[in-house]
Design a protein around this motif. Structure first.
Motif, PDB file in Angstrom:
ATOM      1  N   VAL A 145       0.889  -1.181   0.000  1.00  0.00           N
ATOM      2  CA  VAL A 145       0.000   0.000   0.000  1.00  0.00           C
ATOM      3  C   VAL A 145       0.920   1.222   0.000  1.00  0.00           C
ATOM      4  N   PHE A 146       1.145   1.816  -1.174  1.00  0.00           N
ATOM      5  CA  PHE A 146       2.237   2.782  -1.297  1.00  0.00           C
ATOM      6  C   PHE A 146       2.050   4.038  -0.447  1.00  0.00           C
ATOM      7  N   PHE A 147       0.805   4.387  -0.154  1.00  0.00           N
ATOM      8  CA  PHE A 147       0.601   5.614   0.631  1.00  0.00           C
ATOM      9  C   PHE A 147       0.519   5.355   2.133  1.00  0.00           C
ATOM     10  N   MET A 148       0.604   4.077   2.552  1.00  0.00           N
ATOM     11  CA  MET A 148       0.604   3.759   3.984  1.00  0.00           C
ATOM     12  C   MET A 148       1.643   2.682   4.294  1.00  0.00           C
ATOM     13  N   GLY A 196      -1.687  14.216   8.628  1.00  0.00           N
ATOM     14  CA  GLY A 196      -0.683  13.279   9.146  1.00  0.00           C
ATOM     15  C   GLY A 196      -1.129  11.837   9.146  1.00  0.00           C
ATOM     16  N   THR A 197      -2.399  11.603   8.837  1.00  0.00           N
ATOM     17  CA  THR A 197      -2.884  10.225   8.893  1.00  0.00           C
ATOM     18  C   THR A 197      -2.217   9.355   7.827  1.00  0.00           C
ATOM     19  N   THR A 198      -2.206   9.857   6.601  1.00  0.00           N
ATOM     20  CA  THR A 198      -1.583   9.083   5.523  1.00  0.00           C
ATOM     21  C   THR A 198      -0.651  10.003   4.742  1.00  0.00           C
ATOM     22  N   LEU A 199       0.155   9.415   3.869  1.00  0.00           N
ATOM     23  CA  LEU A 199       1.042  10.234   3.059  1.00  0.00           C
ATOM     24  C   LEU A 199       0.262  11.054   2.050  1.00  0.00           C
ATOM     25  N   SER A 200      -0.851  10.501   1.564  1.00  0.00           N
ATOM     26  CA  SER A 200      -1.661  11.228   0.594  1.00  0.00           C
ATOM     27  C   SER A 200      -3.137  11.017   0.901  1.00  0.00           C
ATOM     28  N   ASN A 201      -3.736  12.012   1.484  1.00  0.00           N
ATOM     29  CA  ASN A 201      -5.140  11.888   1.859  1.00  0.00           C
ATOM     30  C   ASN A 201      -6.040  11.711   0.646  1.00  0.00           C
ATOM     31  N   SER A 202      -5.702  12.404  -0.461  1.00  0.00           N
ATOM     32  CA  SER A 202      -6.578  12.324  -1.628  1.00  0.00           C
ATOM     33  C   SER A 202      -6.560  10.914  -2.220  1.00  0.00           C
ATOM     34  N   ALA A 204      -5.980   8.169  -0.568  1.00  0.00           N
ATOM     35  CA  ALA A 204      -6.705   7.316   0.378  1.00  0.00           C
ATOM     36  C   ALA A 204      -8.205   7.501   0.216  1.00  0.00           C
ATOM     37  N   GLU A 205      -8.624   8.740   0.057  1.00  0.00           N
ATOM     38  CA  GLU A 205     -10.062   9.006  -0.074  1.00  0.00           C
ATOM     39  C   GLU A 205     -10.619   8.416  -1.377  1.00  0.00           C
ATOM     40  N   ALA A 206      -9.814   8.490  -2.453  1.00  0.00           N
ATOM     41  CA  ALA A 206     -10.247   7.906  -3.732  1.00  0.00           C
ATOM     42  C   ALA A 206     -10.399   6.396  -3.585  1.00  0.00           C
ATOM     43  N   LEU A 207      -9.448   5.806  -2.913  1.00  0.00           N
ATOM     44  CA  LEU A 207      -9.488   4.352  -2.710  1.00  0.00           C
ATOM     45  C   LEU A 207     -10.689   3.945  -1.857  1.00  0.00           C
ATOM     46  N   LEU A 208     -10.938   4.764  -0.880  1.00  0.00           N
ATOM     47  CA  LEU A 208     -12.072   4.525   0.020  1.00  0.00           C
ATOM     48  C   LEU A 208     -13.371   4.484  -0.778  1.00  0.00           C
ATOM     49  N   LYS A 209     -13.503   5.420  -1.697  1.00  0.00           N
ATOM     50  CA  LYS A 209     -14.709   5.458  -2.556  1.00  0.00           C
ATOM     51  C   LYS A 209     -14.761   4.205  -3.424  1.00  0.00           C
TER      52      LYS A 209
END
Ligand SMILES: NC(=O)C1=CN([C@@H]2O[C@H](COP(=O)(O)OP(=O)(O)OC[C@H]3O[C@@H](n4cnc5c(N)ncnc54)[C@H](O)[C@@H]3O)[C@@H](O)[C@H]2O)C=CC1
Ligand SMILES: CCCCCC(=O)/C=C/C=C\C=C\C=C\[C@@H](O)[C@@H](O)CCCC(=O)O
Length: 253
Positions: A145-148, A196-202, A204-209
């Motif tokens: 998971v490249f952003f986490m 600070g939660t993830t390296l890239s919030n956007s 993560a949010e796209a993945l969440l969707k």
């Protein structure tokens, strides 16, 4: 596994999964020690449970799972209050890539510490009655998971750790079993991507969707499946919206 009369410890129980796990255990007739670093919220949650399930059935102990003495104190107090320990749920977790050392400390080292203590207190050779340790992993424990990266590493590690303990003959003789629950995104504060939660919030949010959010009731159902089925030693159960609950490993041998 008959749950009535069992004694459980749940870490990170002030809110989210931990609160839901504590609640279902209380509903099934367990006595529960809730522990959390967030004392005000932990006390509030425990207060509500005391009202619903009886003051004698729930206690709260403030604990940072990364501090060995504080975690040891949780086990000491639970044994003192209820006389035994049967179930330990290592659930406390954070997702912070900026504070990646803390992410490893809480998710991996904290859960390892909780497992060590559970083995010490529940082993028959130490006067315990055996029991079950459920470690809360994540779907991020199976793939890159490249952003986490730190979060994913902590969960990869926890799966390996849990499976390794489960193949120990000594643990088996001591009446202990180990399992790991690995949900994908679920609706808790952890996925409200604060700074600070993830390296890239956007990302993560796209993945969440894209992959969706598992319901808390599904997480609790999978948790109960791991707990109830005595053959679940070494089981690693993944839970996603698309595929539901799926054993990645049934036992570690
Ligand atoms: N929400 C999700 O999408 C998923 C969460 N998980 C895992 O589930 C577990 C629970 O997470 P959630 O309920 O979602 O998060 P949450 O943020 O709602 O709850 C986590 C709890 O852990 C506590 N905590 C944090 N650091 C601690 C420490 N050092 N010592 C003691 N308590 C501490 C917090 O105060 C909080 O009460 C974590 O291990 C997380 O990695 C796994 C898969 C998906
Ligand atoms: C704030 C993070 C909370 C983490 C919660 C958790 O444990 C659950 C995670 C669930 C699923 C993760 C899936 C990761 C998939 C990636 O490996 C990859 O497929 C993402 C690709 C994204 C892209 O290409 O843009």
């Amino acid at each position: 596994m008959e749950l009535k009369g069992k004694v459980a410890i749940v870490s990170g129980a002030a809110e989210g999964f931990g609160k839901a796990f504590a609640e279902v255990l209380l509903l099934k007739g367990c006595k529960v020690c809730l522990c959390d670093i967030n004392a005000p919220l932990g006390q509030k949650t425990t207060g509500i449970f005391e009202q619903r399930f009886g003051k004698e059935n729930a206690i709260f102990v403030t604990c940072d799972v990364t501090v060995a003495e504080q975690f040891a104190d949780v086990f000491k107090k639970t044994k003192l209050e209820y006389g035994k320990i049967d179930i330990v749920v290592n659930n406390a977790g954070v997702a912070n890539e900026k504070e990646w050392r803390q992410t490893i400390m809480v998710n991996l080292i904290g859960s390892m510490q909780g497992t060590e203590l559970a083995v010490k207190y529940m082993s028959k050779e130490n006067g315990g009655h055996g029991g079950v340790i459920i470690n809360i992993g994540s779907a991020t424990g199976f793939e890159p998971v490249f952003f986490m990266p730190a979060y994913a590493a902590s969960k990869h590690g926890l799966i390996g750790f849990t499976r390794s303990w489960s193949v120990s003959k000594r643990n088996e003789a001591n009446g202990l079993r180990f399992a790991c629950l690995c949900p994908a995104f679920a609706e808790t504060n952890l996925i409200r991507f604060t700074e600070g939660t993830t390296l890239s919030n956007s990302t993560a949010e796209a993945l969440l969707k894209e992959i969706g959010v598992v319901k808390m009731s599904q997480v609790v159902e999978s948790f109960m499946e791991l707990l109830a089925d005595e053959s679940n030693n070494g089981a690693v159960l993944k839970l996603t919206l698309d595929d539901g609950a799926e054993y990645m490993y049934r036992d570690a041998r």
